[in-house]
Motif scaffolding. Structure first.
Motif, mmCIF file in Angstrom:
data_model
loop_
_atom_site.group_PDB
_atom_site.id
_atom_site.type_symbol
_atom_site.label_atom_id
_atom_site.label_comp_id
_atom_site.label_asym_id
_atom_site.label_seq_id
_atom_site.Cartn_x
_atom_site.Cartn_y
_atom_site.Cartn_z
ATOM 1 N N LYS A 161 -27.468 -9.314 3.582
ATOM 2 C CA LYS A 161 -28.423 -9.067 4.661
ATOM 3 C C LYS A 161 -28.880 -10.377 5.289
ATOM 4 N N GLU A 162 -29.119 -11.370 4.449
ATOM 5 C CA GLU A 162 -29.531 -12.683 4.958
ATOM 6 C C GLU A 162 -28.375 -13.370 5.679
ATOM 7 N N ALA A 163 -27.170 -13.203 5.149
ATOM 8 C CA ALA A 163 -25.991 -13.806 5.778
ATOM 9 C C ALA A 163 -25.749 -13.232 7.165
ATOM 10 N N GLU A 164 -26.057 -11.959 7.347
ATOM 11 C CA GLU A 164 -25.820 -11.291 8.627
ATOM 12 C C GLU A 164 -26.706 -11.840 9.742
ATOM 13 N N GLU A 165 -27.711 -12.630 9.390
ATOM 14 C CA GLU A 165 -28.565 -13.240 10.410
ATOM 15 C C GLU A 165 -27.827 -14.336 11.172
ATOM 16 N N LYS A 166 -26.749 -14.841 10.590
ATOM 17 C CA LYS A 166 -25.949 -15.860 11.259
ATOM 18 C C LYS A 166 -25.012 -15.193 12.256
ATOM 19 N N ARG A 167 -24.737 -15.888 13.355
ATOM 20 C CA ARG A 167 -23.883 -15.310 14.398
ATOM 21 C C ARG A 167 -22.408 -15.348 14.015
ATOM 22 N N CYS A 168 -21.981 -16.461 13.463
ATOM 23 C CA CYS A 168 -20.559 -16.679 13.191
ATOM 24 C C CYS A 168 -20.145 -16.051 11.858
ATOM 25 N N PRO A 169 -19.113 -15.192 11.846
ATOM 26 C CA PRO A 169 -18.645 -14.582 10.601
ATOM 27 C C PRO A 169 -18.215 -15.598 9.541
ATOM 28 N N VAL A 170 -17.692 -16.739 9.972
ATOM 29 C CA VAL A 170 -17.298 -17.773 9.011
ATOM 30 C C VAL A 170 -18.536 -18.337 8.318
ATOM 31 N N GLN A 171 -19.587 -18.582 9.097
ATOM 32 C CA GLN A 171 -20.837 -19.071 8.519
ATOM 33 C C GLN A 171 -21.468 -18.015 7.614
ATOM 34 N N ARG A 172 -21.340 -16.758 7.986
ATOM 35 C CA ARG A 172 -21.849 -15.676 7.134
ATOM 36 C C ARG A 172 -21.150 -15.692 5.775
ATOM 37 N N ALA A 173 -19.823 -15.788 5.832
ATOM 38 C CA ALA A 173 -19.040 -15.769 4.598
ATOM 39 C C ALA A 173 -19.372 -16.966 3.716
ATOM 40 N N LEU A 174 -19.494 -18.147 4.324
ATOM 41 C CA LEU A 174 -19.804 -19.348 3.548
ATOM 42 C C LEU A 174 -21.186 -19.242 2.912
ATOM 43 N N PHE A 175 -22.166 -18.821 3.695
ATOM 44 C CA PHE A 175 -23.521 -18.664 3.155
ATOM 45 C C PHE A 175 -23.515 -17.674 1.993
ATOM 46 N N TYR A 176 -22.840 -16.553 2.196
ATOM 47 C CA TYR A 176 -22.815 -15.524 1.151
ATOM 48 C C TYR A 176 -22.186 -16.060 -0.134
ATOM 49 N N VAL A 177 -21.021 -16.678 -0.020
ATOM 50 C CA VAL A 177 -20.310 -17.158 -1.211
ATOM 51 C C VAL A 177 -21.132 -18.225 -1.940
ATOM 52 N N GLU A 178 -21.748 -19.131 -1.193
ATOM 53 C CA GLU A 178 -22.562 -20.172 -1.831
ATOM 54 C C GLU A 178 -23.738 -19.562 -2.591
ATOM 55 N N GLU A 179 -24.395 -18.583 -1.985
ATOM 56 C CA GLU A 179 -25.526 -17.934 -2.654
ATOM 57 C C GLU A 179 -25.060 -17.066 -3.823
ATOM 58 N N PHE A 180 -23.908 -16.459 -3.684
ATOM 59 C CA PHE A 180 -23.343 -15.644 -4.764
ATOM 60 C C PHE A 180 -23.044 -16.511 -5.983
ATOM 61 N N LEU A 181 -22.513 -17.698 -5.739
ATOM 62 C CA LEU A 181 -22.203 -18.615 -6.839
ATOM 63 C C LEU A 181 -23.470 -19.117 -7.532
ATOM 64 N N LYS A 182 -24.554 -19.238 -6.779
ATOM 65 C CA LYS A 182 -25.810 -19.730 -7.353
ATOM 66 C C LYS A 182 -26.497 -18.706 -8.253
ATOM 67 N N GLY A 183 -26.301 -17.416 -7.945
ATOM 68 C CA GLY A 183 -27.083 -16.416 -8.656
ATOM 69 C C GLY A 183 -26.328 -15.254 -9.250
ATOM 70 N N PRO A 184 -25.962 -14.260 -8.439
ATOM 71 C CA PRO A 184 -25.429 -12.998 -8.975
ATOM 72 C C PRO A 184 -24.124 -13.111 -9.757
ATOM 73 N N MET A 185 -23.279 -14.098 -9.441
ATOM 74 C CA MET A 185 -21.987 -14.169 -10.124
ATOM 75 C C MET A 185 -22.190 -14.483 -11.603
ATOM 76 N N CYS A 186 -21.612 -13.655 -12.467
ATOM 77 C CA CYS A 186 -21.796 -13.845 -13.914
ATOM 78 C C CYS A 186 -20.731 -14.749 -14.520
ATOM 79 N N GLY A 187 -19.552 -14.835 -13.881
ATOM 80 C CA GLY A 187 -18.494 -15.704 -14.378
ATOM 81 C C GLY A 187 -17.694 -15.134 -15.529
ATOM 82 N N ARG A 188 -17.811 -13.838 -15.778
ATOM 83 C CA ARG A 188 -17.131 -13.244 -16.930
ATOM 84 C C ARG A 188 -15.666 -12.916 -16.667
ATOM 85 N N CYS A 189 -15.322 -12.726 -15.399
ATOM 86 C CA CYS A 189 -13.911 -12.429 -15.117
ATOM 87 C C CYS A 189 -13.334 -13.490 -14.189
#
Length: 203
Positions: free
Chosen positions: A14-42
């Motif tokens: 939802k926060e990523a969607e505030e950005k206009r560019c889909p590339v920027q959305r994807a980068l923001f999402y992946v960076e935030e995903f790596l910081k928090g929700p990703m557990c690293g188990r697989c």
């Protein structure tokens, strides 16, 4: 002891969607995903997310190669099939959604249609519209604008204002204060105006 806040992938998207560019959305999402929700188990999710970040950084920094888009799609496909949890599969779906926009390929061709990736754009002052008022120069925090302020309305002989490309961070502060709309954002590759006066094209 303060309880750690649980970050949901839906909130990051939802926060990523505030950005206009889909590339920027994807980068923001992946960076935030790596910081928090990703557990690293697989491995598909853990390694795939890190590789996706590297590929996305290549694209946003203007270093994209033709195989970056294909690699991102491969990563997302593998995560969708092989991730153990819903978070990894949702991440893959989000990446595929943004990849399907077609904007990634335009970046490979040197264009950011949404003018949000700073390596693909630059700011330009239209000489005929600039009144040498000096407002843009005063507001610039990076000393990227050079020129002489006109002391009197009808005075002549002052150096026109120019933006030093290497210092400009494309923050947009100068655009906001310009009273005549003399500052526009243009695509580096084509010189086409993407914000402001549509007919303004860099010479």
């Amino acid at each position: 002891m303060e309880e750690k806040k649980v970050v949901k992938v839906e909130d990051i998207k939802k926060e990523a969607e505030e950005k206009r560019c889909p590339v920027q959305r994807a980068l923001f999402y992946v960076e935030e995903f790596l910081k928090g929700p990703m557990c690293g188990r697989c491995y598909p999710c853990a390694f795939g997310s890190y590789e996706a970040k590297v590929r996305l950084l290549n694209i946003t920094e203007g270093k994209a190669r033709e195989d970056d888009v294909g690699a991102l799609r491969r990563i997302a496909d593998e995560m969708l099939i092989s991730s153990f949890c819903k978070k990894g599969k949702d991440t893959a779906r989000f990446l595929l959604e943004w990849l399907d926009s077609g904007v990634f390929q335009e970046h490979i061709n040197g264009i950011c249609p949404d003018a949000e990736c700073v390596e693909y754009i630059r700011y330009w002052i239209i000489p005929g519209k600039c009144t040498n008022c000096g407002k843009c120069k005063r507001v610039c925090r990076y000393h990227a604008i050079m020129g002489q302020t006109r002391k009197h309305q009808f005075s002549t002989g002052y150096l026109p204002y120019e933006i030093r490309d290497r210092r400009c961070t494309c923050c947009g502060d100068c655009v906001d204060v310009c009273p005549t709309g003399a500052i526009v954002v243009i695509q580096r590759k084509t010189g086409e105006a993407v914000k402001g006066e549509e007919e303004a094209v860099a010479r």
